[in-house]
Scaffold this motif. Structure first.
Motif, PDB file in Angstrom:
ATOM      1  N   ILE A  85       0.826  -1.218   0.200  1.00 14.91           N
ATOM      2  CA  ILE A  85       0.038   0.198   0.016  1.00 14.91           C
ATOM      3  C   ILE A  85       0.761   1.233   0.086  1.00 14.91           C
ATOM      4  O   ILE A  85       1.615   1.318   0.907  1.00 14.91           O
ATOM      5  N   SER A  89      -2.967   3.662  -1.425  1.00 17.40           N
ATOM      6  CA  SER A  89      -3.613   3.148  -2.886  1.00 17.40           C
ATOM      7  C   SER A  89      -2.759   2.350  -3.330  1.00 17.40           C
ATOM      8  O   SER A  89      -1.589   1.821  -2.426  1.00 17.40           O
ATOM      9  N   MET A  90      -2.874   1.838  -4.404  1.00 24.22           N
ATOM     10  CA  MET A  90      -1.985   0.878  -4.935  1.00 24.22           C
ATOM     11  C   MET A  90      -0.913   1.563  -5.704  1.00 24.22           C
ATOM     12  O   MET A  90      -0.760   2.620  -5.940  1.00 24.22           O
ATOM     13  N   LYS A  95      -0.877  -0.114 -11.023  1.00 21.11           N
ATOM     14  CA  LYS A  95      -2.081   0.466 -11.715  1.00 21.11           C
ATOM     15  C   LYS A  95      -1.501   0.797 -13.120  1.00 21.11           C
ATOM     16  O   LYS A  95      -2.612   0.451 -14.063  1.00 21.11           O
ATOM     17  N   HIS A 122      -4.804   0.503   6.931  1.00 22.89           N
ATOM     18  CA  HIS A 122      -4.776   0.322   5.317  1.00 22.89           C
ATOM     19  C   HIS A 122      -5.703  -0.826   4.987  1.00 22.89           C
ATOM     20  O   HIS A 122      -5.743  -1.075   3.906  1.00 22.89           O
ATOM     21  N   ILE A 125      -8.065  -0.755   2.191  1.00 21.60           N
ATOM     22  CA  ILE A 125      -7.511  -0.239   0.839  1.00 21.60           C
ATOM     23  C   ILE A 125      -7.951  -1.336  -0.338  1.00 21.60           C
ATOM     24  O   ILE A 125      -8.502  -0.912  -1.237  1.00 21.60           O
ATOM     25  N   TYR A 128     -11.613  -1.236  -1.531  1.00 23.38           N
ATOM     26  CA  TYR A 128     -12.209   0.316  -1.945  1.00 23.38           C
ATOM     27  C   TYR A 128     -11.203   0.642  -2.949  1.00 23.38           C
ATOM     28  O   TYR A 128     -11.765   1.427  -3.873  1.00 23.38           O
ATOM     29  N   ASN A 129     -10.182   0.262  -3.411  1.00 23.89           N
ATOM     30  CA  ASN A 129      -9.134   0.627  -4.330  1.00 23.89           C
ATOM     31  C   ASN A 129      -8.839  -0.438  -5.432  1.00 23.89           C
ATOM     32  O   ASN A 129      -8.825  -0.241  -6.478  1.00 23.89           O
ATOM     33  N   TYR A 130      -8.636  -1.799  -5.037  1.00 26.74           N
ATOM     34  CA  TYR A 130      -8.060  -2.666  -5.959  1.00 26.74           C
ATOM     35  C   TYR A 130      -9.216  -3.345  -6.635  1.00 26.74           C
ATOM     36  O   TYR A 130      -9.226  -3.552  -7.842  1.00 26.74           O
TER      37      TYR A 130
END
Length: 194
Positions: A85, A89-90, A95, A122, A125, A128-130
């Motif tokens: 992380i 975020s990634m 990304k 985290h 994460i 909600y992100n990956y």
């Protein structure tokens, strides 16, 4: 009758910095090799490849490491993604991989996550992100993921029985889900007589 096919498994270490994700994904790969000797298991560490930033071209047009890495992802049945992380975020390198792939690149593939982080703050994460990005790429996402803190790394090794048990369960969950999706797909295709 469903006949089990040789599985193409990829372990992707999704960062071009640090060593904890590499350590964790290498251990995961070794566990897979011990349990699934009949599978084709590949390992890609983003630290070992030179990838351009995505500019919207077809993935086959990039050449070099990019074409090789992206083709390996697309040819895989199962993908274990290891990632740290960064800034809640990634990492940009991971990304970028997702940006380089075609929109339906992960359709029919089972994908699971192994996350390394410096803070337990985290732990959501990946949710909600990956997962939204993987869902957009049409992956069959394993609901549970393994979250490993910096404190689990001692002398360059991943320590703790709990971590090893969670890695074993991640492998089991991922492979069972992949086999289940393959059986469902085979039954659907058999209905059409192709």
């Amino acid at each position: 009758v469903y006949k089990r096919q040789v599985m193409n498994i990829l372990v992707l270490s999704g960062s071009n910095a640090g060593n904890k994700t590499r350590i964790a994904t290498t251990l995961l790969k070794e566990k897979l090799e011990a349990q699934y000797s009949d599978a084709t298991i590949k390992y890609i560490n983003l630290q070992d490849v030179d990838l351009p930033f995505s500019d919207g071209r077809n993935y086959l047009d990039y050449g070099g490491d990019a074409t090789e890495v992206l083709a390996t992802i697309i040819e895989s049945d199962v993908i274990f993604i290891g990632s740290p992380i960064f800034q809640a975020s990634m990492p940009a390198a991971l990304k970028n991989i997702f940006d380089l792939l075609p929109q339906n690149a992960l359709e029919g593939k089972t994908v699971s996550l192994l996350i390394t982080a410096g803070s337990d703050k985290h732990f959501l994460i990946p949710e909600y992100n990956y997962k939204p990005v993987l869902s957009y790429l049409k992956a069959n996402i394993v609901p549970r993921y393994v979250f490993v803190l910096d404190t689990n790394f001692i002398d360059g090794q991943l320590q703790g029985d709990d971590v090893h048990l969670r890695l074993d369960r991640l492998i089991d969950d991922t492979m069972v889900l992949s086999e289940t999706y393959k059986e469902i797909t085979a039954k659907k295709e058999a209905q059409f007589g192709f």
